[in-house]
Design a protein around this motif. Structure first.
Motif, PDB file in Angstrom:
ATOM      1  N   LEU A   1       0.920  -1.242  -0.018  1.00 56.94           N
ATOM      2  CA  LEU A   1      -0.027  -0.054   0.123  1.00 56.94           C
ATOM      3  C   LEU A   1       0.933   1.180   0.188  1.00 56.94           C
ATOM      4  O   LEU A   1       1.828   1.357   0.735  1.00 56.94           O
ATOM      5  CB  LEU A   1      -0.797   0.036   1.372  1.00 56.94           C
ATOM      6  N   ASP A   2       0.560   2.267  -0.770  1.00 59.24           N
ATOM      7  CA  ASP A   2       1.215   3.596  -0.722  1.00 59.24           C
ATOM      8  C   ASP A   2       0.837   4.329   0.379  1.00 59.24           C
ATOM      9  O   ASP A   2      -0.086   3.945   1.528  1.00 59.24           O
ATOM     10  CB  ASP A   2       1.094   4.323  -2.199  1.00 59.24           C
ATOM     11  N   GLU A   3       1.311   5.656   0.448  1.00 69.90           N
ATOM     12  CA  GLU A   3       1.072   6.523   1.494  1.00 69.90           C
ATOM     13  C   GLU A   3      -0.598   6.714   1.581  1.00 69.90           C
ATOM     14  O   GLU A   3      -1.070   7.186   2.785  1.00 69.90           O
ATOM     15  CB  GLU A   3       1.721   7.705   1.602  1.00 69.90           C
ATOM     16  N   ASN A   4      -1.341   6.744   0.509  1.00 72.64           N
ATOM     17  CA  ASN A   4      -2.741   7.124   0.713  1.00 72.64           C
ATOM     18  C   ASN A   4      -3.346   5.452   0.581  1.00 72.64           C
ATOM     19  O   ASN A   4      -4.725   5.451   0.550  1.00 72.64           O
ATOM     20  CB  ASN A   4      -3.358   7.800  -0.809  1.00 72.64           C
ATOM     21  N   TYR A   5      -2.638   4.501   0.996  1.00 73.25           N
ATOM     22  CA  TYR A   5      -3.623   3.169   1.199  1.00 73.25           C
ATOM     23  C   TYR A   5      -4.006   2.614   0.013  1.00 73.25           C
ATOM     24  O   TYR A   5      -4.917   1.636  -0.196  1.00 73.25           O
ATOM     25  CB  TYR A   5      -4.438   3.172   2.183  1.00 73.25           C
ATOM     26  N   ASN A   6      -3.524   3.077  -1.148  1.00 69.31           N
ATOM     27  CA  ASN A   6      -3.984   2.364  -2.489  1.00 69.31           C
ATOM     28  C   ASN A   6      -3.022   1.215  -2.800  1.00 69.31           C
ATOM     29  O   ASN A   6      -1.616   1.361  -2.692  1.00 69.31           O
ATOM     30  CB  ASN A   6      -3.786   3.510  -3.569  1.00 69.31           C
ATOM     31  N   PRO A   7      -3.511   0.307  -3.322  1.00 73.67           N
ATOM     32  CA  PRO A   7      -2.499  -0.951  -3.519  1.00 73.67           C
ATOM     33  C   PRO A   7      -1.798  -0.611  -4.890  1.00 73.67           C
ATOM     34  O   PRO A   7      -2.203  -0.249  -5.660  1.00 73.67           O
ATOM     35  CB  PRO A   7      -3.708  -2.197  -3.657  1.00 73.67           C
ATOM     36  N   ASN A   8      -0.490  -1.378  -4.814  1.00 72.16           N
ATOM     37  CA  ASN A   8       0.512  -1.397  -5.874  1.00 72.16           C
ATOM     38  C   ASN A   8      -0.028  -2.757  -6.639  1.00 72.16           C
ATOM     39  O   ASN A   8      -1.232  -3.335  -6.537  1.00 72.16           O
ATOM     40  CB  ASN A   8       1.759  -1.485  -5.435  1.00 72.16           C
ATOM     41  N   GLU A   9       0.820  -2.933  -7.797  1.00 73.50           N
ATOM     42  CA  GLU A   9       0.527  -4.187  -8.433  1.00 73.50           C
ATOM     43  C   GLU A   9       0.450  -5.534  -7.735  1.00 73.50           C
ATOM     44  O   GLU A   9      -0.531  -6.387  -7.813  1.00 73.50           O
ATOM     45  CB  GLU A   9       1.359  -4.298  -9.770  1.00 73.50           C
TER      46      GLU A   9
END
Length: 59
Positions: A36-44
């Motif tokens: 997860l990135d800093e905005n809690y969005n998942p990567n691949e």
């Protein structure tokens, strides 16, 4: 579970033949800690984790 999902599990050190509740816990932990990135969005990898968790949730 697809072959691609099984290969991903193996690549992150999870045995795809484990009990589903064990896989679910380990994949959830891996997702939270690594995908997860800093905005809690998942990567691949995170999207793959989510697809595995969705698969388990449908059973």
């Amino acid at each position: 579970m697809s072959e691609k999902q099984k290969e991903f599990l193996i690549s992150i050190g999870i045995d795809p033949n484990d009990e589903l509740d064990v896989i679910e816990d380990k994949v959830g932990d891996y997702l939270t800690l690594n995908c997860l990135d800093e905005n809690y969005n998942p990567n691949e990898e995170g999207l793959m984790c989510e697809s595995i968790l969705d698969y388990i949730g449908q059973l």
